[in-house]
Write a protein that holds these residues in place. Structure first.
Motif: not given
Length: 418
Positions: A201-206
């Motif tokens: 699940x590739x999430x935005x860093x912030x």
């Protein structure tokens, strides 16, 4: 720019997340071919080496160096040509990581999970997802890592899960050993669905609810900032949900690709430790009183020891090259035979790169003498880095895999660590 972390800052950051880096203002360079990849790696390594000891000493985070590394095009070298990437040989990719890791193995290791995710996307993603994510990588986006968890019975056991909400999922859990997450633009999180299958699940860093905590306190690989990630109801769009489990439904080289990059980091550590041994013996060490020599470099026992280390380093690098070529064959035509051959070749390389990283970083002090242990030299960073990094996967199991295949024809286990 470096993000320096002293003891008091480290204590504070164990309780709060650290903001992520800005996206690059311009697209990254795209490497043309294998020769350019190696040339760029050598150029960057010369720059990274200059501040490596001080970054280690100060627990500094190599943000400026990572920006230069990812913008150079070396973070997209295994993007397939069909999607605009260079698709260099995995022999070349391993050499690139070894070159960078000789200069600063923390920087080499930070790239590992990014390059592994790129390989996994090639194997498991559908066409729209490949177009989207490979496009991100070619622009200079860095993937981090939120894979491993503390407290589970085995490394392959995960408690992080997500729930399906139509066009997106909500992820909840906690990770550690999150190399690269602190300075990433996107953070792939290994999470299980309702059926127990693993996804990235590739999430935005912030992203709201995603906290990367700078609490990495290991004595080695300090610059990796491989600390904690808290995932508290983090939203991830389905476009960025990668079915990692599909990579292990049928033969694929994905696990071996992750492993060869680890081996390349160790090869780089061994190479630099040996080079520093040679430099110190030539320039600073004193000959032993019984040797009858004017220079430490003429001591016959020192000559023999350096020769032994040099041969072992060259053998490790030769097996690394062989493993890279085996991976190329497995990626081009993945089947049970080609994948097993790649796994075995990588296992053999990992045994020897582990051996030389530890041997060279330890022998350095024996051959160089007491002066080499002074804090001003900071040569212990080589041993600390080698001892820390080689603990990732128990190399005794790599020996057993090779032996079981040779004796009994048993194929290597097929999972993300093999």
């Amino acid at each position: 720019m470096n993000i320096a972390v002293d003891a008091r800052t480290l204590e504070t950051r164990t309780r709060q997340g650290v903001p992520g880096p800005a996206r690059p203002p311009s697209p990254a360079h795209v490497i043309r071919d294998d020769a350019e990849a190696l040339a760029v790696a050598h150029r960057l390594a010369a720059e990274f080496r200059l501040g490596a000891s001080e970054r280690d000493r100060n627990h500094a985070r190599p943000l400026a160096e990572l920006d230069a590394f990812s913008q150079s095009g070396l973070w997209s070298i295994n993007v397939p040509r069909a999607y605009g990437g260079p698709e260099v040989s995995y022999k070349t990719l391993a050499q690139v990581i070894a070159i960078i890791s000789a200069a600063d193995p923390a920087i080499g290791q930070i790239a590992q999970n990014h390059l592994g995710i790129v390989a996994a996307i090639r194997t498991v993603s559908d066409e729209p997802q490949k177009q989207l994510l490979f496009g991100e990588v070619l622009r200079g986006t860095r993937f981090g890592n939120a894979f491993s968890e503390r407290g589970t019975k085995r490394a392959a056991d995960f408690e992080t899960r997500f729930t399906d909400h139509g066009d997106h999922v909500i992820v909840r859990g906690q990770k550690f050993y999150a190399t690269g997450a602190l300075l990433a633009h996107l953070v792939p999180i290994v999470a299980l669905d309702a059926e127990g299958r693993a996804w990235y699940a590739i999430a935005e860093r912030d992203a709201p609810g995603l906290s990367v905590i700078d609490d990495w306190s290991s004595f080695g690989q300090r610059g990796t900032a491989s600390g904690t990630v808290l995932i508290e109801d983090v939203r991830v769009e389905k476009t960025h949900l990668v079915p990692a489990w599909r990579g292990y439904e049928a033969p694929s080289a994905d696990g071996a690709i992750f492993q060869i990059i680890q081996a390349a980091v160790d090869a780089g550590i061994g190479r630099e430790a040996l080079n520093d041994t040679i430099r110190f013996v030539r320039e600073k060490a004193r000959p032993w009183i019984d040797s009858g020599q004017e220079r430490a470099s003429d001591d016959p026992y020192t000559i023999q020891a350096v020769g032994d280390l040099t041969i072992r380093q060259h053998a490790a690098e030769a097996l690394l090259d062989k493993a890279g070529l085996a991976l190329d064959a497995a990626v081009a035509r993945p089947d049970a035979e080609s994948v097993a051959a790649a796994q075995l070749a990588v296992a053999e390389a990992k045994v020897l790169t582990t051996d030389i990283a530890l041997a060279a970083s330890n022998k350095l002090f024996e051959l160089s003498g007491t002066r080499s242990t002074l804090a001003a030299e900071n040569l212990d960073r080589h041993w600390r880095n080698a001892r820390t990094h080689t603990l990732h996967d128990p190399v005794r199991w790599k020996v057993a895999i090779v032996g079981n295949h040779a004796l009994n024809g048993v194929a290597p286990p097929f999972h993300a660590w093999s």
